[in-house]
Design an enzyme around this catalytic site. Structure first.
Site, PDB file in Angstrom:
ATOM      1  N   ASP A   1       0.819  -1.221   0.000  1.00 33.94           N
ATOM      2  CA  ASP A   1       0.000   0.000   0.000  1.00 33.94           C
ATOM      3  C   ASP A   1       0.847   1.263   0.000  1.00 33.94           C
ATOM      4  OD1 ASP A   1      -2.392  -1.301  -0.046  1.00 33.94           O
ATOM      5  OD2 ASP A   1      -2.816  -1.096   2.091  1.00 33.94           O
TER       6      ASP A   1
ATOM      7  N   LYS B   1      -4.026   2.475  -2.490  1.00 33.34           N
ATOM      8  CA  LYS B   1      -4.887   2.434  -1.310  1.00 33.34           C
ATOM      9  C   LYS B   1      -4.538   3.512  -0.301  1.00 33.34           C
ATOM     10  CE  LYS B   1      -7.753   0.025  -0.492  1.00 33.34           C
ATOM     11  NZ  LYS B   1      -9.178   0.322  -0.725  1.00 33.34           N
TER      12      LYS B   1
ATOM     13  N   MET C   1      -8.169   8.756   9.918  1.00 30.26           N
ATOM     14  CA  MET C   1      -8.847   9.184   8.694  1.00 30.26           C
ATOM     15  C   MET C   1      -9.933  10.222   8.995  1.00 30.26           C
ATOM     16  SD  MET C   1      -9.094   5.396   6.939  1.00 30.26           S
ATOM     17  CE  MET C   1      -9.648   4.634   8.479  1.00 30.26           C
TER      18      MET C   1
END
Length: 256
Positions: free
Chosen positions: A38, A60, A173
């Site tokens: 990733d 990703k 996030m």
């Protein structure tokens, strides 16, 4: 014809510092036939990969999607049957908002043997690198780790529930939802609650902003903080400055 048994190992790469990968993870990389990694994985870790293995970058990361999740799932299965042992190298811990469980389920449906190597999660290690403990006796008895953005791209309802507690709250996030997070905590009368935002934690590009619920947006603007970053809300954030003060006092001879 591939003579190796089709296998998927989901491997946690840790939060960014190359020394925070586990020995078991390194051994898995050395045994790989294929590695899919990733965007949040430190490229230096690829130096541990079996030199004969195929290495594929699959992206990703917000704003960086070289492959969609469905394509990654299909690639895992295809390479498993054509090459053998596929390592899926994911940042942090693959079972903490890493979709590792989904990839294992998909691979298992198509006959791959599956296993996981846990990684050191950024939710724990990134605050620790800034001397912020998620729990501290007399201050915080528990902590929440929450995704700031759900599958529907909305703020998680768990944030509102966590804001009602005395627990440390770690939001991954969540930078795109910072204004909403601030309003939720203000609604609970927590304008003065300490907040830390740590970008690129444990790496040479690490940036830190410390403030309170009422000031953190200004801190973010002034320090130009952005993703990838984690948000820590709680009284434990003060431990960082308290420790610095003790160290400074000792150096000045006050505590000697």
């Amino acid at each position: 014809m591939n003579l190796n048994k089709p296998k998927l190992t989901i491997v946690g790469a840790g939060p960014g510092d190359v020394e925070l990968i586990t020995l078991k993870a390194i051994n898995a990389l050395r045994a790989a036939d294929v590695v899919l990694y990733d965007a949040l994985v430190n490229d230096e870790l690829l130096g541990y990969v079996n030199p004969d293995a195929e290495i594929i970058f699959v992206g990703k990361r917000r704003g960086c999607y070289k492959y969609q999740q469905e394509q990654i799932n299909e690639l895992i299965v295809a390479r498993g049957h054509s090459h053998g042992h596929v390592i899926r190298l994911k940042g942090g811990d693959p079972f903490i908002f890493g979709r590792g469980a989904e990839e294992m389920e998909y691979a298992a449906k198509y006959g791959l043997e599956v296993s996981v190597v846990p990684g050191i999660s950024s939710s724990l290690s990134v605050p620790a690198y800034q001397n912020i403990p998620l729990t501290k006796r007399g201050i915080s008895e528990s902590f929440w780790v929450i995704t700031g953005t759900t599958k529907q791209h909305k703020i998680s309802s768990d944030v509102a529930m966590a804001a009602k507690t005395n627990a440390t709250v770690v939001i991954l996030m969540g930078m795109g939802k910072l204004s909403q997070i601030v309003e939720i905590f203000k609604g609970e009368g927590k304008e003065d609650l300490p907040v830390a935002i740590i970008q690129n934690g444990t790496t040479k590009d690490e940036k830190v902003g410390i403030g309170t619920v009422s000031t953190i947006e200004k801190v973010v603007y002034e320090n130009e903080l952005s993703n990838p970053a984690i948000i820590v809300l709680g009284e434990v954030v003060n431990h960082r400055d308290e420790l610095l003060k003790v160290q400074e006092q000792y150096q000045q001879g006050i505590l000697a």
